[in-house]
Design a protein around this motif. Structure first.
Motif: not given
Lengths: 135, 135
Positions: A100-101, B31, B14, A93-94, B27, A97, B10
């Motif tokens: 995501g982190q 992520s 979000l 994951p990004n 978006y 973000c 996820h």
DNA sequence: TCATCTGTAATTATTTTTGTTACAGTACAA
DNA sequence: TTGTACTGTAACAAAAATAATTACAGATGA
């Protein structure tokens, strides 16, 4: 999602049912309906895990290395050791973000809980008990 | 073994973190680090399951359809509904073999036990609780 | 010394999963 | 009313995972 666990359980059930007769990979492949080399690969793994002993050469074959009472389904599961119970992501994951982190670590924790739960449960069932369900 | 469960969790995390702002699939894909169409497919599934509402058109996007307290991780798991927890065999075992003939049903029973175990456990954790672990 | 097995590597085929492209339909805003 | 930025899907392509196949060296008993 692969079929290694099924194959392992099937193999060990066959070997238990055979008693002190040894079975060939070819024979077991015929029961599982899968390629003999795949069976030998899993047998190789099960041998390293101490569940199975093998004899090479003519009249060779495979047998259980210890009584089925002493093999739990959890042991088999652990020996086959698959990926996370609820699937795994291929991409990371990004990290830019906030979600995501961190999500990987929380998913990992969730998986750890489940592994415990499942192995505790399967740890109470032996291969012998599994076999005894067969009629 | 695929990553649908991870993606679903996820996405919902979000959306919860976004509060009453709606998010676009693009978006979220950024992520999760996965293709937007895959995200939209999962969103479509989550919408049918009642977790998510969407708005089309310009300024469109996705939001949670109900509070995160009312979504359990088990609910998400069930909505994604994957194959057997411990993997599945591709070939049917040999019905001419006494073991092959019955093993599927016993493996199925084993899987059913585990599904109960796992969903009971995951049923006690809400999306909100999951999110609250994030720092 | 031959036949039958294990053990393993290397390669190919198949299946599953993910990514990509495409585009119709919706809704807002300028 | 027209452009823009989305959703919602389908259809197809690419990549990855899984299983099958081929090959063969080595073991062992008949």
């Amino acid at each position: 999602m692969n079929g290694r666990f099924q194959i392992a359980v099937h193999i060990l059930t066959l070997l238990h049912s055979a008693g002190d007769e040894s079975l060939s990979s070819e024979y077991m492949a015929g029961s599982i309906n899968v390629n003999p080399v795949l069976v030998r690969k899993e047998l190789s793994n099960l041998r390293k895990a101490g569940f199975v002993k093998s004899k090479e050469g003519n009249t060779g074959g495979y047998m259980l290395a210890k009584p089925a009472q002493q093999i739990s389904i959890a042991d088999i599961y652990k020996a086959v050791e698959q990926s996370p119970l609820l699937g795994k992501a291929r991409n990371v994951p990004n990290p830019a973000c906030p979600i995501g982190q961190q999500i990987d670590q929380h998913m990992y924790a969730l998986n750890t809980q489940l592994i415990h739960l499942v192995t505790d449960h399967l740890g109470q069932q032996t291969l012998k008990q599994f076999y005894n369900q067969f009629k």
